[in-house]
Design a protein around this motif. Structure first.
Motif, mmCIF file in Angstrom:
data_model
loop_
_atom_site.group_PDB
_atom_site.id
_atom_site.type_symbol
_atom_site.label_atom_id
_atom_site.label_comp_id
_atom_site.label_asym_id
_atom_site.label_seq_id
_atom_site.Cartn_x
_atom_site.Cartn_y
_atom_site.Cartn_z
ATOM 1 N N ALA A 351 0.832 -1.196 0.000
ATOM 2 C CA ALA A 351 0.000 0.000 0.000
ATOM 3 C C ALA A 351 0.869 1.249 0.000
ATOM 4 N N THR A 352 0.246 2.361 -0.342
ATOM 5 C CA THR A 352 0.927 3.655 -0.301
ATOM 6 C C THR A 352 0.051 4.655 0.432
ATOM 7 N N VAL A 353 0.679 5.681 0.945
ATOM 8 C CA VAL A 353 -0.050 6.795 1.538
ATOM 9 C C VAL A 353 0.645 8.082 1.099
ATOM 10 N N ALA A 354 -0.157 9.058 0.734
ATOM 11 C CA ALA A 354 0.372 10.368 0.328
ATOM 12 C C ALA A 354 0.102 11.359 1.450
ATOM 13 N N MET A 355 1.161 11.944 1.984
ATOM 14 C CA MET A 355 1.044 12.868 3.113
ATOM 15 C C MET A 355 1.297 14.293 2.626
ATOM 16 N N SER A 356 0.368 15.200 2.939
ATOM 17 C CA SER A 356 0.496 16.584 2.502
ATOM 18 C C SER A 356 0.670 17.514 3.700
ATOM 19 N N PRO A 357 1.708 18.368 3.652
ATOM 20 C CA PRO A 357 1.858 19.371 4.717
ATOM 21 C C PRO A 357 0.912 20.555 4.513
ATOM 22 N N ASP A 358 0.264 20.641 3.328
ATOM 23 C CA ASP A 358 -0.555 21.808 2.994
ATOM 24 C C ASP A 358 -2.021 21.647 3.371
ATOM 25 N N PHE A 359 -2.459 20.417 3.679
ATOM 26 C CA PHE A 359 -3.887 20.195 3.902
ATOM 27 C C PHE A 359 -4.339 20.968 5.141
#
Length: 456
Positions: A351-359
């Motif tokens: 699996a993958t997860v995309a982490m955003s500092p902008d959310f």
């Protein structure tokens, strides 16, 4: 004279010992001064032992004093799971009632903090896109997608969804809105709208006796299930892109910059017990579950009470003594009830997860929102995932396993803080009619029952 190991364990766990010996009088005395939630070295609480050994009076006494029902032993089973195996209907009913009472009490304890957290959070509109996928080609063709639309204003949340329920390969579509009004009294705070039929139903906090007994029938007729995502070995590593010149993968997810991570070591573990079921039960069980998922509670027909499932003949009396039990190594508990009919499986997931500092939303804020809407099974899975220790940022895109053959890709494709959320979104439209006989209560009961057992 030095004490034997069994005597030492007896000194350590006097309530456990007196239950083993079937002494209700001693239990009545010890219960006032000892911790009735304490686990022995097998992870069993006094309630576990009372259930497994068929000490019915001890069970009732422990429940009357608030012994916790939602607790697992080292083998991963709850007192309710062990009660289903033993097969005494009265004991199962008592445990189900107490579990629901304790769950309500815990929810009401958390409610003021949850409502305060929602008030402190800005009002917003958010969209979650769900794409269900399977490694089984024929299954993959029939899996649905859905966009959950979530409005939040003050302490109120509305979620609109077209995916009502799923169970194995059955997918039920609809046009459903789930409304939580945190400032309302508990009995009036949850409402389900059926937007196609223009009907609504208040989700009750307390079940009727009929519903409790229906649920007991389901539990006694079903496999005892436990499924959980093992997070012990999970690690995160940066996902890479490029054929020759490798670099960390960064992409836009909607309007948000995101760093992509590989999730390593994700394993879905599922376990199943059915020593309490006959071959005839296994055939009947399928029909019962299909009937209930379609909303047809057994109910009363022609004024006659429904035919209830009878208690099983108890298993043979255990000939294990306290001394033998006390000296058994942890994880090697002697058999105290029926011979297990047991199957377990595990499946690894990439699996993958995309982490955003902008959310704009934080993970803690998301957890508060998800806590409100977790009666929906797939959203409960999302909450379990987000509770993990994730890399920095907000998970704007996630792969999570939902069933052993099905994964979901969840994308937070839109989010905006807004101060113009229409308050009428959180009200029942004037042209909707209340229908207390709709199937959502049966759905909620069944899903929460199965959820409770799998979590215990």
């Amino acid at each position: 004279m030095p004490m034997t190991m069994a005597q030492e364990e007896g000194e350590k766990y006097p309530i456990h010992r007196c239950i083993f010996q079937g002494s209700v009088k001693t239990l009545s005395s010890l219960i006032k001064t000892h911790d009735i939630a304490e686990k022995d070295k097998q992870g069993n609480t006094p309630l576990h032992l009372a259930v497994m050994l068929g000490r019915k009076e001890c069970v009732q006494l422990l429940l009357a004093h608030g012994a916790p029902v939602k607790v697992k032993n080292l083998a991963g089973w709850s007192p309710l799971a062990e009660a289903i195996s033993y097969g005494d209907r009265q004991t199962i009913s008592s445990l189900v009632r107490k579990l629901k009472q304790q769950t309500r009490e815990q929810m009401e304890e958390r409610r003021p903090n949850l409502v305060a957290a929602l008030h402190q959070m800005g009002d917003f509109y958010m969209e979650l896109k769900w794409d269900f996928q399977s490694w089984v080609p024929l299954v993959s063709r029939v899996l649905p997608s859905d966009i959950c639309k979530i409005h939040k204003s003050g302490a109120s949340i509305r979620m609109d969804t077209t995916l009502v329920d799923f169970n194995d390969m059955r997918w039920e579509r609809g046009d459903i809105s789930f409304i939580f009004n945190g400032d309302q009294k508990p009995g009036h705070s949850l409402i389900v709208l059926d937007n196609k039929a223009k009907l609504f139903q208040r989700v009750r906090h307390k079940e009727t006796e009929l519903e409790i007994e229906d649920e007991v029938d389901i539990l006694m007729s079903s496999d005892i299930m436990a499924a959980q995502m093992s997070t012990k070995g999970i690690t995160f590593s940066r996902a890479q892109t490029g054929w020759i010149f490798r670099e960390d993968k960064r992409e836009m997810v909607g309007t948000f910059h995101a760093d992509f991570y590989q999730i390593n070591g994700m394993v879905l573990e599922s376990r199943k017990r059915r020593e309490h079921l006959s071959e005839e039960d296994l055939q009947k069980n399928k029909a019962i579950m299909e009937s209930l998922t379609k909303g047809s509670s057994q109910g009363f027909k022609n004024g006659e009470p429904p035919l209830r499932r009878a208690s099983l003949n108890p298993p043979p009396e255990s000939n294990i003594t306290w001394d033998e039990y006390a000296v058994a190594p942890p994880g090697q508990c002697p058999l105290l009830g029926r011979n297990l009919v047991y199957k377990e499986s595990s499946k690894s997931f990439k699996a993958t997860v995309a982490m955003s500092p902008d959310f704009p939303l934080t993970v803690d804020m998301l957890l508060n929102v998800l806590e409100v809407i977790t009666p929906f099974k797939h959203l409960s899975k999302l909450r379990q995932f987000v509770l993990m220790k994730l890399p920095p940022g907000f998970p704007v895109k996630i792969d999570i396993p939902i069933l052993p053959t099905v994964t979901a890709k969840i994308t937070f494709q839109e989010f905006a803080f807004r101060n113009d959320i229409d308050p009428e979104l959180f009200q029942v439209p004037s042209d909707y009619f209340e229908d207390p006989m709709r199937d959502y209560d049966v759905y909620m009961i069944m899903m929460m029952a199965l959820h409770n057992i799998s979590c215990l």
